[in-house]
Enzyme design. Structure first.
Site, PDB file in Angstrom:
ATOM      1  N   LYS A  98      10.943 -12.981 -40.310  1.00 15.36           N
ATOM      2  CA  LYS A  98      10.979 -11.541 -40.013  1.00 15.36           C
ATOM      3  C   LYS A  98       9.596 -11.058 -39.583  1.00 15.36           C
ATOM      4  CE  LYS A  98      14.791 -10.753 -43.217  1.00 15.36           C
ATOM      5  NZ  LYS A  98      15.238 -10.337 -44.535  1.00 15.36           N
ATOM      6  N   GLN A 155      13.688  -8.198 -50.215  1.00 17.54           N
ATOM      7  CA  GLN A 155      14.335  -9.484 -49.954  1.00 17.54           C
ATOM      8  C   GLN A 155      15.182  -9.905 -51.160  1.00 17.54           C
ATOM      9  OE1 GLN A 155      14.065 -11.184 -46.930  1.00 17.54           O
ATOM     10  NE2 GLN A 155      15.656 -12.473 -47.775  1.00 17.54           N
ATOM     11  N   ASP A 197      17.691  -1.949 -44.148  1.00 20.80           N
ATOM     12  CA  ASP A 197      18.707  -2.986 -44.401  1.00 20.80           C
ATOM     13  C   ASP A 197      20.105  -2.362 -44.472  1.00 20.80           C
ATOM     14  OD1 ASP A 197      17.827  -5.599 -44.384  1.00 20.80           O
ATOM     15  OD2 ASP A 197      17.126  -5.581 -46.466  1.00 20.80           O
TER      16      ASP A 197
END
Ligand code: NAD
Length: 282
Positions: free
Chosen positions: A50, A94, A117
């Site tokens: 990422k 994460q 997200d």
């Protein structure tokens, strides 16, 4: 007939090129905060990918790499600080988090306006209501782009999804339902799964079981999207047995090089959108 291969890498590269130009025209550089707790191996790789992709398009990413033993309270404090930090446009945590931390509590603490997200209940709820959320989860968004590259008009299509997770199967089902598809979600307890998948115009596998889907699971000329990432020795493979289905399907995403690159591209797109959203009054 051999299925055409959907080149997710190329589609993602085009999206990133477009984002790069968009970022150049912005008065400030979008910034993504990536929170990682502990040293889970796959998570370290995902975070690295990422950050690499962000750097390629001129987007700033800042990694907050916390110790495995970080308390829930300390993590919530960091999220609060990032929520109010005007330089931070997007926040991702994460997953998975260590077992002593309540994942929902952490996700719910992220400002919906910075939840790139798309996991916050405000954003998932708006999607469910067929209203416009601030953000939609990156993998389902990427999958929709891949599907539409082959079948632009989805109304009335029969779609079967294998896997009902919060981050892939469920939001994807909602997105497809919102496009007037007839959607069946299957999971580990589904009985006679083959009978359902064999009726799908579009079959999406997102269950994390290597090469589960064989030729006799699919309808002739079906569009196949493989979200799964499984390790077989040193090789990666999907949830669909590519070699077994390739002469029966209309089109298929490869693993690697299909959904994976799209997930990262859509996360970056969400972060650029976050920057724009926070600049303009709602
Ligand atoms: P998850 O473990 O949260 O959910 C898996 C789902 O699949 C569950 O609903 C479970 O009931 C179902 N399932 C498990 N075994 C099954 C079986 N034999 N038959 C039918 N259903 C079954 O997983 P997840 O986070 O949604 O991830 C699924 C897969 O997608 C994994 O391989 C993951 O690595 C991959 N993934 C890829 C990307 C990407 O960007 N390519 C993003 C997210 C997840």
């Amino acid at each position: 007939m051999t299925a055409s291969i959907i080149d997710g890498k190329k589609i993602a590269a085009d999206i990133k090129e477009h984002l790069k130009e968009k970022i150049t025209a912005l008065p400030n550089t979008p910034q993504l905060a990536i929170v990682l707790v502990g040293n889970d191996e796959p998570s370290l790789i995902y975070v690295r990918n990422k950050q690499k992709a962000a750097a390629q398009i001129g987007l700033l990413s800042k990694l907050y790499h916390l110790d495995e033993n970080t308390s829930e309270k300390e993590l919530l404090q960091l999220i609060n600080n990032l929520n109010t930090d005007s330089a931070t446009n997007g926040i991702i945590v994460q997953l998975p988090l260590p077992a002593h931390i309540n994942t929902s509590k952490i996700i719910n603490a992220i400002s919906p306006l910075k939840d790139v997200d798309g996991f916050h209940p405000y954003n998932t709820g708006m999607l469910q209501n067929n209203e416009k959320p601030y953000f939609i989860a990156a993998t389902p968004l990427g999958v929709m782009r891949l599907i539409k590259s082959v079948i632009p008009e989805l109304s009335g299509k029969n779609v079967v999804i294998i896997g009902a997770s919060l981050i892939v199967g469920r939001p994807l089902a909602t997105l497809l339902l919102n496009q007037a598809c007839t959607v069946t979600i299957t999971h580990a307890q589904t009985k006679n799964i083959k009978e359902l998948t064999a009726k799908a115009d579009i079959l999406i596998a997102a269950c994390g079981v290597a090469k589960l889907v064989k030729a006799d699971w699919i309808k002739e000329n079906a569009l196949l999207i493989d979200v799964g990432i499984n390790r077989e020795g040193k090789q990666l493979c999907g949830d669909i047995d590519f070699d077994d289905v390739k002469n029966k399907a209309l089109a298929i995403t490869p693993v690697p090089g299909g959904v994976g690159p799209m997930t990262i591209a859509m996360l970056l797109a969400n972060t650029v959108d976050a920057c724009l959203l926070q600049k303009s009054p709602l």
